[in-house]
Design an enzyme around this catalytic site. Sequence first.
Site, PDB file in Angstrom:
ATOM      1  N   LYS A  10      -0.190  -7.822  -2.094  1.00  0.00           N
ATOM      2  CA  LYS A  10      -1.276  -7.576  -2.555  1.00  0.00           C
ATOM      3  C   LYS A  10      -1.105  -8.099  -4.037  1.00  0.00           C
ATOM      4  O   LYS A  10      -0.457  -8.460  -4.405  1.00  0.00           O
ATOM      5  CB  LYS A  10      -1.374  -5.910  -2.542  1.00  0.00           C
ATOM      6  CG  LYS A  10      -1.541  -5.376  -1.131  1.00  0.00           C
ATOM      7  CD  LYS A  10      -1.626  -3.630  -1.277  1.00  0.00           C
ATOM      8  CE  LYS A  10      -1.970  -3.287   0.095  1.00  0.00           C
ATOM      9  NZ  LYS A  10      -1.995  -1.597   0.304  1.00  0.00           N
ATOM     10  N   TYR A  50     -10.405  -3.053   5.505  1.00  0.00           N
ATOM     11  CA  TYR A  50      -9.907  -1.922   5.562  1.00  0.00           C
ATOM     12  C   TYR A  50     -11.141  -0.719   6.299  1.00  0.00           C
ATOM     13  O   TYR A  50     -11.502   0.012   5.912  1.00  0.00           O
ATOM     14  CB  TYR A  50      -9.921  -1.286   3.945  1.00  0.00           C
ATOM     15  CG  TYR A  50      -8.793  -1.767   3.383  1.00  0.00           C
ATOM     16  CD1 TYR A  50      -7.372  -1.317   4.137  1.00  0.00           C
ATOM     17  CD2 TYR A  50      -8.487  -2.370   2.364  1.00  0.00           C
ATOM     18  CE1 TYR A  50      -6.318  -1.910   3.407  1.00  0.00           C
ATOM     19  CE2 TYR A  50      -7.236  -2.957   1.691  1.00  0.00           C
ATOM     20  CZ  TYR A  50      -5.993  -2.364   2.189  1.00  0.00           C
ATOM     21  OH  TYR A  50      -4.985  -2.841   1.708  1.00  0.00           O
ATOM     22  N   ASN A 123       1.088  -0.460  -4.206  1.00  0.00           N
ATOM     23  CA  ASN A 123       2.102  -0.472  -3.081  1.00  0.00           C
ATOM     24  C   ASN A 123       2.634  -1.762  -2.530  1.00  0.00           C
ATOM     25  O   ASN A 123       2.994  -1.864  -1.738  1.00  0.00           O
ATOM     26  CB  ASN A 123       2.169   0.565  -2.028  1.00  0.00           C
ATOM     27  CG  ASN A 123       0.884   0.355  -1.395  1.00  0.00           C
ATOM     28  OD1 ASN A 123       0.186  -0.648  -1.405  1.00  0.00           O
ATOM     29  ND2 ASN A 123       0.519   1.117  -0.349  1.00  0.00           N
ATOM     30  N   HIS A 126       0.594  -4.860   2.417  1.00  0.00           N
ATOM     31  CA  HIS A 126      -0.124  -4.404   3.381  1.00  0.00           C
ATOM     32  C   HIS A 126       0.584  -5.049   4.693  1.00  0.00           C
ATOM     33  O   HIS A 126       0.933  -6.075   4.709  1.00  0.00           O
ATOM     34  CB  HIS A 126      -1.507  -4.792   3.879  1.00  0.00           C
ATOM     35  CG  HIS A 126      -2.323  -4.560   5.022  1.00  0.00           C
ATOM     36  ND1 HIS A 126      -2.515  -3.443   5.367  1.00  0.00           N
ATOM     37  CD2 HIS A 126      -2.188  -5.343   6.159  1.00  0.00           C
ATOM     38  CE1 HIS A 126      -3.057  -3.424   6.655  1.00  0.00           C
ATOM     39  NE2 HIS A 126      -2.934  -4.805   7.081  1.00  0.00           N
ATOM     40  N   GLU A 137      -6.430  -7.752  12.828  1.00  0.00           N
ATOM     41  CA  GLU A 137      -6.280  -8.442  11.457  1.00  0.00           C
ATOM     42  C   GLU A 137      -5.709  -9.886  11.370  1.00  0.00           C
ATOM     43  O   GLU A 137      -6.396 -10.497  10.513  1.00  0.00           O
ATOM     44  CB  GLU A 137      -5.084  -7.348  10.972  1.00  0.00           C
ATOM     45  CG  GLU A 137      -5.601  -6.088  10.600  1.00  0.00           C
ATOM     46  CD  GLU A 137      -4.524  -5.211  10.014  1.00  0.00           C
ATOM     47  OE1 GLU A 137      -4.974  -4.248   9.397  1.00  0.00           O
ATOM     48  OE2 GLU A 137      -3.586  -5.695   9.634  1.00  0.00           O
TER      49      GLU A 137
HETATM   50  P1  ATP Z   1      -1.078  -0.659   4.742  1.00  0.00           P
HETATM   51  O1  ATP Z   1      -2.136  -0.481   5.721  1.00  0.00           O
HETATM   52  O2  ATP Z   1      -1.666  -1.121   3.180  1.00  0.00           O
HETATM   53  O3  ATP Z   1      -0.194  -1.546   5.170  1.00  0.00           O
HETATM   54  P2  ATP Z   1      -0.311   1.739   5.107  1.00  0.00           P
HETATM   55  O4  ATP Z   1      -0.626   1.466   6.522  1.00  0.00           O
HETATM   56  O5  ATP Z   1       1.197   2.224   4.862  1.00  0.00           O
HETATM   57  O6  ATP Z   1      -0.818   0.735   4.062  1.00  0.00           O
HETATM   58  P3  ATP Z   1      -2.852   3.449   5.205  1.00  0.00           P
HETATM   59  O7  ATP Z   1      -2.810   4.657   5.726  1.00  0.00           O
HETATM   60  O8  ATP Z   1      -3.208   2.148   6.254  1.00  0.00           O
HETATM   61  O9  ATP Z   1      -1.346   2.887   4.902  1.00  0.00           O
HETATM   62  O10 ATP Z   1      -3.665   3.008   3.756  1.00  0.00           O
HETATM   63  C1  ATP Z   1      -4.044   1.621   3.346  1.00  0.00           C
HETATM   64  C2  ATP Z   1      -3.819   1.690   2.060  1.00  0.00           C
HETATM   65  O11 ATP Z   1      -4.765   2.600   1.250  1.00  0.00           O
HETATM   66  C3  ATP Z   1      -2.599   2.057   1.385  1.00  0.00           C
HETATM   67  O12 ATP Z   1      -1.516   0.913   1.592  1.00  0.00           O
HETATM   68  C4  ATP Z   1      -2.775   2.337   0.216  1.00  0.00           C
HETATM   69  O13 ATP Z   1      -3.052   1.101  -0.697  1.00  0.00           O
HETATM   70  C5  ATP Z   1      -4.213   3.093   0.329  1.00  0.00           C
HETATM   71  N1  ATP Z   1      -3.947   4.514   0.294  1.00  0.00           N
HETATM   72  C6  ATP Z   1      -3.629   5.142   1.680  1.00  0.00           C
HETATM   73  N2  ATP Z   1      -3.616   6.496   1.341  1.00  0.00           N
HETATM   74  C7  ATP Z   1      -3.975   6.724   0.136  1.00  0.00           C
HETATM   75  C8  ATP Z   1      -4.316   7.905  -0.653  1.00  0.00           C
HETATM   76  N3  ATP Z   1      -3.941   9.135  -0.129  1.00  0.00           N
HETATM   77  N4  ATP Z   1      -4.603   7.600  -1.977  1.00  0.00           N
HETATM   78  C9  ATP Z   1      -4.625   6.299  -2.528  1.00  0.00           C
HETATM   79  N5  ATP Z   1      -4.710   5.397  -1.790  1.00  0.00           N
HETATM   80  C10 ATP Z   1      -4.220   5.401  -0.407  1.00  0.00           C
HETATM   81 MG    MG Z   2      -2.454   0.567   7.239  1.00  0.00          MG
END
Ligand code: ATP
Ligand code: MG
Length: 159
Positions: A10, A50, A123, A126, A137
Amino acid sequence: MIEKSLVLLKPDAVQRCIMGKVITRFEDAGLKIIGMKMVWVDEVFSKKHYKAHVDKPFYNGLEKFILSGPVVAMAVEGISAVETVRKIVGGTEPKSAQPGTIRGDFAHHSYHYTDARGVPIRNLIHASGNKKEADEEIKLWFKKNEMHTYNTVHDSHVL
Ligand code: ATP
Ligand code: MG
């Protein structure tokens, strides 16, 4: 058993100049990078990537974050690659991500902090959540001719 997974570095990972260190984590584990490019996505593409999150309260912040600079997209291949990559990446919230994981070692942002400030959680990475997500994806991010078949030193220890 050999799977592909999509990994994005990211904008925070790119701008903090830790791309090499992060990519090394995957290479060290023996995963094979079969596609890689730098992309600056727009709103339309972000909503495609997303799609599961567009209606969530954090989406606007997430979109702003993902559009704030270029990302590096990688198609990564290996045994149970989706699960293996997620293990290396660690939990979504850096503060609670395990040490030894990318998010746990290179960041410590927390939901408590970001929710109070109305900023997106940074974070770094992704990673596809499951096989279906990974297949969709990779199709979204990479054309067939942008992915490559080649051998690495790891193959002789795996096959
Ligand atoms: P990613 O899909 O980015 O690998 P992930 O699978 O661990 O992350 P997801 O639940 O898919 O988490 O969420 C996608 C992204 O949305 C997260 O990486 C984070 O950047 C953001 N995100 C998720 N949950 C929250 C939240 N509660 N508050 C703020 N941002 C969030
Ligand atoms: Mg995810």
